[in-house]
Design a protein around this motif. Sequence first.
Motif, PDB file in Angstrom:
ATOM      1  N   PHE A  12      -1.431   4.185   9.485  1.00  0.00           N
ATOM      2  CA  PHE A  12      -1.424   3.108  10.415  1.00  0.00           C
ATOM      3  C   PHE A  12      -2.831   2.593  10.284  1.00  0.00           C
ATOM      4  O   PHE A  12      -2.975   1.419  10.755  1.00  0.00           O
ATOM      5  CB  PHE A  12      -1.178   3.577  11.590  1.00  0.00           C
ATOM      6  CG  PHE A  12       0.472   3.882  11.941  1.00  0.00           C
ATOM      7  CD1 PHE A  12       1.158   2.809  11.954  1.00  0.00           C
ATOM      8  CD2 PHE A  12       1.132   4.949  11.771  1.00  0.00           C
ATOM      9  CE1 PHE A  12       2.649   2.812  12.267  1.00  0.00           C
ATOM     10  CE2 PHE A  12       2.295   5.346  11.905  1.00  0.00           C
ATOM     11  CZ  PHE A  12       3.022   4.232  12.102  1.00  0.00           C
ATOM     12  N   ASP A  13      -3.796   3.339   9.895  1.00  0.00           N
ATOM     13  CA  ASP A  13      -5.307   2.719   9.561  1.00  0.00           C
ATOM     14  C   ASP A  13      -5.013   1.777   8.458  1.00  0.00           C
ATOM     15  O   ASP A  13      -5.891   0.791   8.638  1.00  0.00           O
ATOM     16  CB  ASP A  13      -6.297   3.923   9.281  1.00  0.00           C
ATOM     17  CG  ASP A  13      -6.415   4.879  10.632  1.00  0.00           C
ATOM     18  OD1 ASP A  13      -6.432   4.375  11.597  1.00  0.00           O
ATOM     19  OD2 ASP A  13      -6.891   5.982  10.138  1.00  0.00           O
ATOM     20  N   GLU A  14      -4.645   2.042   7.487  1.00  0.00           N
ATOM     21  CA  GLU A  14      -4.322   1.064   6.333  1.00  0.00           C
ATOM     22  C   GLU A  14      -3.435  -0.209   6.757  1.00  0.00           C
ATOM     23  O   GLU A  14      -3.649  -1.197   6.265  1.00  0.00           O
ATOM     24  CB  GLU A  14      -3.515   1.731   5.154  1.00  0.00           C
ATOM     25  CG  GLU A  14      -4.302   2.743   4.588  1.00  0.00           C
ATOM     26  CD  GLU A  14      -5.673   2.468   3.736  1.00  0.00           C
ATOM     27  OE1 GLU A  14      -5.730   1.266   3.563  1.00  0.00           O
ATOM     28  OE2 GLU A  14      -6.669   3.414   3.738  1.00  0.00           O
TER      29      GLU A  14
ATOM     30  N   GLU B  52      -1.130  10.579   7.426  1.00  0.00           N
ATOM     31  CA  GLU B  52      -2.380  10.833   8.200  1.00  0.00           C
ATOM     32  C   GLU B  52      -3.141   9.175   8.387  1.00  0.00           C
ATOM     33  O   GLU B  52      -3.791   8.887   9.169  1.00  0.00           O
ATOM     34  CB  GLU B  52      -3.544  11.455   7.751  1.00  0.00           C
ATOM     35  CG  GLU B  52      -2.642  13.343   8.002  1.00  0.00           C
ATOM     36  CD  GLU B  52      -1.747  13.376   6.886  1.00  0.00           C
ATOM     37  OE1 GLU B  52      -0.876  14.484   7.347  1.00  0.00           O
ATOM     38  OE2 GLU B  52      -1.715  12.882   5.962  1.00  0.00           O
ATOM     39  N   THR B  53      -3.104   8.452   7.173  1.00  0.00           N
ATOM     40  CA  THR B  53      -3.925   7.410   7.102  1.00  0.00           C
ATOM     41  C   THR B  53      -3.076   5.865   7.220  1.00  0.00           C
ATOM     42  O   THR B  53      -3.583   5.016   7.188  1.00  0.00           O
ATOM     43  CB  THR B  53      -4.764   7.271   5.860  1.00  0.00           C
ATOM     44  OG1 THR B  53      -3.758   7.301   4.788  1.00  0.00           O
ATOM     45  CG2 THR B  53      -5.667   8.685   5.659  1.00  0.00           C
TER      46      THR B  53
ATOM     47  N   GLU C 151      -4.079  -1.803   9.736  1.00  0.00           N
ATOM     48  CA  GLU C 151      -5.060  -2.394  10.224  1.00  0.00           C
ATOM     49  C   GLU C 151      -5.869  -3.244   9.216  1.00  0.00           C
ATOM     50  O   GLU C 151      -6.263  -4.271   9.282  1.00  0.00           O
ATOM     51  CB  GLU C 151      -6.031  -1.550  11.284  1.00  0.00           C
ATOM     52  CG  GLU C 151      -5.178  -0.817  12.174  1.00  0.00           C
ATOM     53  CD  GLU C 151      -4.674  -1.989  13.344  1.00  0.00           C
ATOM     54  OE1 GLU C 151      -5.132  -3.080  13.581  1.00  0.00           O
ATOM     55  OE2 GLU C 151      -3.566  -1.606  13.978  1.00  0.00           O
ATOM     56  N   LYS C 152      -6.202  -2.567   8.103  1.00  0.00           N
ATOM     57  CA  LYS C 152      -6.997  -3.122   6.964  1.00  0.00           C
ATOM     58  C   LYS C 152      -6.119  -4.114   6.273  1.00  0.00           C
ATOM     59  O   LYS C 152      -6.651  -5.239   5.963  1.00  0.00           O
ATOM     60  CB  LYS C 152      -7.319  -1.857   6.050  1.00  0.00           C
ATOM     61  CG  LYS C 152      -8.561  -1.083   6.579  1.00  0.00           C
ATOM     62  CD  LYS C 152      -8.521   0.090   5.415  1.00  0.00           C
ATOM     63  CE  LYS C 152      -9.289   1.280   6.014  1.00  0.00           C
ATOM     64  NZ  LYS C 152      -9.721   2.333   5.035  1.00  0.00           N
TER      65      LYS C 152
ATOM     66  N   LYS D 138       0.796  -1.297  -0.029  1.00  0.00           N
ATOM     67  CA  LYS D 138      -0.011   0.002   0.036  1.00  0.00           C
ATOM     68  C   LYS D 138       1.070   1.133  -0.038  1.00  0.00           C
ATOM     69  O   LYS D 138       2.068   1.297   0.629  1.00  0.00           O
ATOM     70  CB  LYS D 138      -0.876  -0.145   1.247  1.00  0.00           C
ATOM     71  CG  LYS D 138      -2.207  -0.882   1.317  1.00  0.00           C
ATOM     72  CD  LYS D 138      -2.652  -0.850   2.597  1.00  0.00           C
ATOM     73  CE  LYS D 138      -3.749  -1.929   2.608  1.00  0.00           C
ATOM     74  NZ  LYS D 138      -5.120  -1.109   2.243  1.00  0.00           N
TER      75      LYS D 138
ATOM     76  N   CYS E   9       3.714  -1.314   8.423  1.00  0.00           N
ATOM     77  CA  CYS E   9       3.917   0.143   8.135  1.00  0.00           C
ATOM     78  C   CYS E   9       5.227   0.621   8.300  1.00  0.00           C
ATOM     79  O   CYS E   9       5.966   0.618   9.425  1.00  0.00           O
ATOM     80  CB  CYS E   9       2.940   0.804   9.012  1.00  0.00           C
ATOM     81  SG  CYS E   9       2.793   2.752   8.565  1.00  0.00           S
TER      82      CYS E   9
END
Length: 430
Positions: free
Chosen positions: A298-300, A295-296, A302-303, A290, A357
């Motif tokens: 660490f959310d990515e 900003e995103t 988890e996904k 990815k 990440c």
Amino acid sequence: MLDIKFVRENQEAVAEAMRNRNAAWDGSAFAELDEERRRAIQEEEALQAERNAASKEIGRMMGQGLKEDAEAVKERVRAINDELAEVSRRREVADNALRDMLLATPNMPDAATPVGKDENDNPEVRRWGTPRDFAAEGIEAKAHWDLGPELGIIDFERGVKLAESRFYVLGGLGARLERALINFMLDQHTSRGYKEWWVPAIANATTLTGTAQLPKFEEDLFKTTGGLYLIPTAEVQLTNLHAQETLDVSQLPLNYTAFTPCFREEAGSAGRDTRGIIRVHQFSKVEMVKYATPETGFDELEKMVADAENILQKLELPYRVISLCTGDIGFSSAKTYDLEVWLPCYNGYKEISSCSCCTDFQARRAGIRYKDPENFKGSRYVYTLNGSGLAVGRTMAAILENYQQADGSVKVPDALVPYMGGVTVIGSEA
């Protein structure tokens, strides 16, 4: 690669992070090299300014017919050029030494990464599924290195004959199962928004430097006579697809997947997992990569973990998720989750996917930026992420061991039956 300005301004934090990582770090050497570099740059700028002023003075003097005075100034310009050459040499030496130092320095762990010395300090996050109780079923569970040859689908001896130890051959339904797993994994990922790529299995040194396999881990790579390398993972190619490019924020996140063969010398793994197909020199893997904004990112992550878990859940293989501590995370990673599948031969869980990440660590090395004109001027580095989705050989081993039956056959997981041409059971092909 770490940002030199960040290191300069946060030397105590960097030193602590490297201690937590069990990584070598010489802060004094960095400070000395950095000071030498900055001093040389200041001297260069001063000399260049003096030379520019002298050049203008020469022009003025020549215009006024003051040739003798102009010659004296020209002599000074020649001396400045000699001084500049020496100062530039000093700056280049310091630049190269700092670059080498930072290329050998791992990423800063994220604040959420647990502090620990080694794999024994990795906390468990969750479990899924319940391992079979073979004893309660009256079955003496076999390891995949026994099951495979007995079923006639894995041949270790011919692998050694064709290559050397830690290579193996798949035949019949073993080869079919490998292909089925690859196609199943790719179909799952593309259905969840990943773009599939087909990439070379060979990469150049620049590409491997971009993802930090080089120069740190050269001993683990297979190198060709032409100076190219067999890739250890599709992460190398998928991450570098956008090397030296500037993306638009509207494109992010980018979700990529690819199947490739992977090649690893496993130079530092002597005596570890030498039986079976867990740790070998060549294996198949479906990879996820990815590109995201800071900003995103660490959310990515988890996904991405959820996307890897999806494969194991569809195959109904028990697994657990652990969070790697600072002493166990990979060189490029700031935060990593490992998925470990249950393997009866170990009477425990074994890594089958690692999702990380890498913040802007790889992007800085590979020159991958993005622009967002509404929020900032210029461009910034993207965050890159990578994860196994999954390691195919380890998935095959898990299926053989977890789905073995009392008569020595292996049941095919329901999700794979369509990919196996309707075959529901792998029986002896001996």
